[in-house]
Design a protein around this motif. Structure first.
Motif, PDB file in Angstrom:
ATOM      1  N   ILE A  66       0.826  -1.216   0.000  1.00  0.00           N
ATOM      2  CA  ILE A  66       0.000   0.000   0.000  1.00  0.00           C
ATOM      3  C   ILE A  66       0.861   1.267   0.000  1.00  0.00           C
ATOM      4  O   ILE A  66       2.009   1.258   0.422  1.00  0.00           O
ATOM      5  CB  ILE A  66      -0.939   0.037   1.229  1.00  0.00           C
ATOM      6  CG1 ILE A  66      -0.121   0.036   2.540  1.00  0.00           C
ATOM      7  CG2 ILE A  66      -1.925  -1.125   1.224  1.00  0.00           C
ATOM      8  CD1 ILE A  66      -0.899   0.438   3.777  1.00  0.00           C
ATOM      9  N   SER A  67       0.257   2.338  -0.485  1.00  0.00           N
ATOM     10  CA  SER A  67       0.823   3.678  -0.295  1.00  0.00           C
ATOM     11  C   SER A  67      -0.334   4.580   0.114  1.00  0.00           C
ATOM     12  O   SER A  67      -1.480   4.349  -0.282  1.00  0.00           O
ATOM     13  CB  SER A  67       1.483   4.188  -1.579  1.00  0.00           C
ATOM     14  OG  SER A  67       0.542   4.248  -2.634  1.00  0.00           O
ATOM     15  N   GLY A  68      -0.042   5.581   0.938  1.00  0.00           N
ATOM     16  CA  GLY A  68      -1.134   6.444   1.404  1.00  0.00           C
ATOM     17  C   GLY A  68      -0.652   7.557   2.310  1.00  0.00           C
ATOM     18  O   GLY A  68       0.555   7.799   2.464  1.00  0.00           O
ATOM     19  N   ILE A  69      -1.625   8.235   2.931  1.00  0.00           N
ATOM     20  CA  ILE A  69      -1.350   9.398   3.786  1.00  0.00           C
ATOM     21  C   ILE A  69      -1.644   9.034   5.238  1.00  0.00           C
ATOM     22  O   ILE A  69      -2.670   8.419   5.532  1.00  0.00           O
ATOM     23  CB  ILE A  69      -2.233  10.595   3.364  1.00  0.00           C
ATOM     24  CG1 ILE A  69      -1.919  11.002   1.922  1.00  0.00           C
ATOM     25  CG2 ILE A  69      -2.030  11.783   4.297  1.00  0.00           C
ATOM     26  CD1 ILE A  69      -2.863  12.026   1.343  1.00  0.00           C
ATOM     27  N   VAL A  70      -0.742   9.434   6.137  1.00  0.00           N
ATOM     28  CA  VAL A  70      -0.938   9.180   7.568  1.00  0.00           C
ATOM     29  C   VAL A  70      -2.040  10.099   8.105  1.00  0.00           C
ATOM     30  O   VAL A  70      -1.985  11.318   7.945  1.00  0.00           O
ATOM     31  CB  VAL A  70       0.372   9.413   8.352  1.00  0.00           C
ATOM     32  CG1 VAL A  70       0.135   9.275   9.858  1.00  0.00           C
ATOM     33  CG2 VAL A  70       1.452   8.445   7.888  1.00  0.00           C
ATOM     34  N   LEU A  71      -3.051   9.491   8.737  1.00  0.00           N
ATOM     35  CA  LEU A  71      -4.149  10.254   9.334  1.00  0.00           C
ATOM     36  C   LEU A  71      -3.931  10.480  10.825  1.00  0.00           C
ATOM     37  O   LEU A  71      -4.265  11.526  11.369  1.00  0.00           O
ATOM     38  CB  LEU A  71      -5.485   9.511   9.139  1.00  0.00           C
ATOM     39  CG  LEU A  71      -5.965   9.294   7.699  1.00  0.00           C
ATOM     40  CD1 LEU A  71      -7.240   8.461   7.692  1.00  0.00           C
ATOM     41  CD2 LEU A  71      -6.218  10.636   7.014  1.00  0.00           C
ATOM     42  N   GLU A  72      -3.360   9.443  11.472  1.00  0.00           N
ATOM     43  CA  GLU A  72      -3.248   9.493  12.939  1.00  0.00           C
ATOM     44  C   GLU A  72      -2.130   8.540  13.352  1.00  0.00           C
ATOM     45  O   GLU A  72      -1.884   7.525  12.676  1.00  0.00           O
ATOM     46  CB  GLU A  72      -4.591   9.009  13.526  1.00  0.00           C
ATOM     47  CG  GLU A  72      -4.766   9.180  15.013  1.00  0.00           C
ATOM     48  CD  GLU A  72      -6.075   8.526  15.485  1.00  0.00           C
ATOM     49  OE1 GLU A  72      -6.036   7.902  16.556  1.00  0.00           O
ATOM     50  OE2 GLU A  72      -7.105   8.619  14.781  1.00  0.00           O
ATOM     51  N   VAL A  73      -1.444   8.861  14.456  1.00  0.00           N
ATOM     52  CA  VAL A  73      -0.381   7.970  14.942  1.00  0.00           C
ATOM     53  C   VAL A  73      -0.578   7.659  16.418  1.00  0.00           C
ATOM     54  O   VAL A  73      -1.134   8.466  17.168  1.00  0.00           O
ATOM     55  CB  VAL A  73       1.031   8.580  14.723  1.00  0.00           C
ATOM     56  CG1 VAL A  73       1.331   8.763  13.251  1.00  0.00           C
ATOM     57  CG2 VAL A  73       1.195   9.887  15.479  1.00  0.00           C
ATOM     58  N   GLY A  74      -0.117   6.454  16.827  1.00  0.00           N
ATOM     59  CA  GLY A  74      -0.165   6.067  18.229  1.00  0.00           C
ATOM     60  C   GLY A  74       0.841   6.884  19.041  1.00  0.00           C
ATOM     61  O   GLY A  74       1.769   7.469  18.489  1.00  0.00           O
ATOM     62  N   ARG A  75       0.690   6.875  20.362  1.00  0.00           N
ATOM     63  CA  ARG A  75       1.504   7.785  21.200  1.00  0.00           C
ATOM     64  C   ARG A  75       2.986   7.409  21.236  1.00  0.00           C
ATOM     65  O   ARG A  75       3.822   8.237  21.580  1.00  0.00           O
ATOM     66  CB  ARG A  75       0.913   7.886  22.606  1.00  0.00           C
ATOM     67  CG  ARG A  75       0.882   6.618  23.403  1.00  0.00           C
ATOM     68  CD  ARG A  75       0.089   6.742  24.698  1.00  0.00           C
ATOM     69  NE  ARG A  75       0.137   5.506  25.454  1.00  0.00           N
ATOM     70  CZ  ARG A  75       1.075   5.204  26.315  1.00  0.00           C
ATOM     71  NH1 ARG A  75       2.059   6.047  26.542  1.00  0.00           N
ATOM     72  NH2 ARG A  75       1.053   4.051  26.967  1.00  0.00           N
ATOM     73  N   LYS A  76       3.338   6.163  20.878  1.00  0.00           N
ATOM     74  CA  LYS A  76       4.757   5.775  20.883  1.00  0.00           C
ATOM     75  C   LYS A  76       5.382   5.789  19.492  1.00  0.00           C
ATOM     76  O   LYS A  76       6.541   5.409  19.322  1.00  0.00           O
ATOM     77  CB  LYS A  76       4.908   4.378  21.498  1.00  0.00           C
ATOM     78  CG  LYS A  76       4.671   4.352  22.999  1.00  0.00           C
ATOM     79  CD  LYS A  76       5.012   2.990  23.575  1.00  0.00           C
ATOM     80  CE  LYS A  76       4.751   2.965  25.078  1.00  0.00           C
ATOM     81  NZ  LYS A  76       4.918   1.600  25.625  1.00  0.00           N
ATOM     82  N   VAL A  77       4.635   6.199  18.483  1.00  0.00           N
ATOM     83  CA  VAL A  77       5.165   6.242  17.111  1.00  0.00           C
ATOM     84  C   VAL A  77       6.179   7.371  16.998  1.00  0.00           C
ATOM     85  O   VAL A  77       5.889   8.519  17.344  1.00  0.00           O
ATOM     86  CB  VAL A  77       4.023   6.431  16.081  1.00  0.00           C
ATOM     87  CG1 VAL A  77       4.592   6.703  14.698  1.00  0.00           C
ATOM     88  CG2 VAL A  77       3.139   5.197  16.045  1.00  0.00           C
ATOM     89  N   SER A  78       7.389   7.035  16.525  1.00  0.00           N
ATOM     90  CA  SER A  78       8.444   8.050  16.451  1.00  0.00           C
ATOM     91  C   SER A  78       8.833   8.398  15.011  1.00  0.00           C
ATOM     92  O   SER A  78       9.457   9.423  14.757  1.00  0.00           O
ATOM     93  CB  SER A  78       9.687   7.553  17.199  1.00  0.00           C
ATOM     94  OG  SER A  78      10.080   6.281  16.705  1.00  0.00           O
TER      95      SER A  78
END
Length: 349
Positions: A66-78
């Motif tokens: 897949i390819s796409g746009i990040v909508l939201e990230v978890g609190r530990k995502v760096s």
């Protein structure tokens, strides 16, 4: 939201593809990235491998590149933040179907997509890129001056393998299964050293390779399947075009590497003895290994980043079909599962 799934009622039966209304996404976990999918490439689903690894389900998710746009990230995502453009391959045991508008992915399966690379090219190249890197950098060591034989070079995987080998300074020989494939390979730039047209069954691949290498043999062979038995035992027309395992052993040079996609390869004692005398190796190309052990994660992400960089700088020029709308995904996936697509099929959202 609807997503595409694969259904197999009993082992050995043909699979069917169905669109299902999926449940709402669970909340984003600490290391999850929520991605709005913009393109998803279609690849053959290896139901046998999934069964052997005890990963079969009633409904298997379809579409992993897949390819796409990040909508939201978890609190530990760096690695990522909202609005980043990303590309990656969903893991083998993923519950998510890439043929869905929004998916949740662990951050360690994604890398950034370069701005100048379009969604369709990113999704359509990433798996073939991983396979080519696995074959030429990890199962063998391609380097300037080495000779590489790429079987079925006009396939999506074959094309990327040729381009990577040439970029590393290797001399490339390739086989073509039709006149159209031969013409495509002859148009490639930089040029392939020799295109061997095996479509009429009259050309001896081993003889052609030995002639091209001055009798020394080829350093690296990347096959697209091999003929295991004598001609009368092989039924399909495709298998008639495949080289016999003895041909590949004959054309291998001293210290050569044979990278095979044939999972049921059987080597008789005389075959093993010939390989021993040459000090040659046989390796099995299974690109799923990267996600089966976390110990490889750093290398894997470096490979994905390098693939995107080569796509951005036009080292990789993939064999893609015209982008396909989501409502045609079911029909396209049936074609892919029957191995009838000659170009990589990509769904565009």
């Amino acid at each position: 939201m609807k997503a595409l799934y694969c259904q197999q009622n009993s082992p050995g039966e043909e699979v069917t593809f169905v669109f299902q209304e999926r449940e709402n996404l669970h909340p984003t976990r600490d290391n999850d990235v929520k991605v709005q999918v913009r393109a998803c490439a279609l690849s053959w689903i290896d139901t046998k491998l999934l069964s052997e690894m005890k990963m079969e389900k009633d409904l298997l998710p379809v579409g992993r590149e897949i390819s796409g746009i990040v909508l939201e990230v978890g609190r530990k995502v760096s690695f990522f933040q909202p609005d980043d453009e990303v590309v990656g391959i969903l893991p083998l045991d993923s519950e998510e179907s890439g043929l869905c508008e929004v998916v949740l992915v662990h951050e360690h399966y994604l890398v950034r997509k370069p701005e100048k690379v379009c969604w369709v090219e990113a999704a359509g190249t990433v798996r073939d890129g991983v396979r080519a890197y696995t074959a030429l950098h990890y199962l063998s060591q391609v380097s300037p001056g080495k000779s590489v034989l790429v079987m079925d070079g006009a396939s999506p995987f074959g094309t990327i393998t040729i381009q990577l080998a040439q970029h590393r300074g290797a001399k490339v020989i390739s086989t073509a299964y039709s006149l159209e494939d031969k013409q495509f390979l002859e148009r490639l730039r930089p040029a392939v050293a020799r295109v061997i047209d095996v479509s009429n069954g009259k050309i001896d691949v081993a003889e052609s390779c030995l002639e091209e290498t001055g009798g020394l043999g080829v350093d690296i062979v990347v096959d697209a399947g091999v003929k295991l038995y004598s001609a009368e035992d092989e039924s399909t027309s495709k298998s008639q075009l495949l080289p016999h395992k003895h041909d590949i052993i004959t054309l291998l040079g001293v210290g050569g590497h044979w990278i095979t996609t044939e999972r049921n390869l059987q080597l008789d004692p005389p075959d093993s003895h010939s390989l021993f005398l040459k000090g040659a190796t046989v390796s099995f190309l299974n690109d799923e290994i990267w996600n089966l052990s976390n110990i490889q994660q750093g290398k894997y992400l470096c490979i994905l980043e390098d693939i995107m960089e080569k796509l951005s700088s036009s080292v990789f020029r993939p064999q893609l079909d015209e982008p396909i709308p989501l409502y045609e995904a079911k029909v396209s996936m049936e074609i892919v599962q029957k191995n009838q697509a000659r170009k990589r099929q990509v769904i565009q959202f």
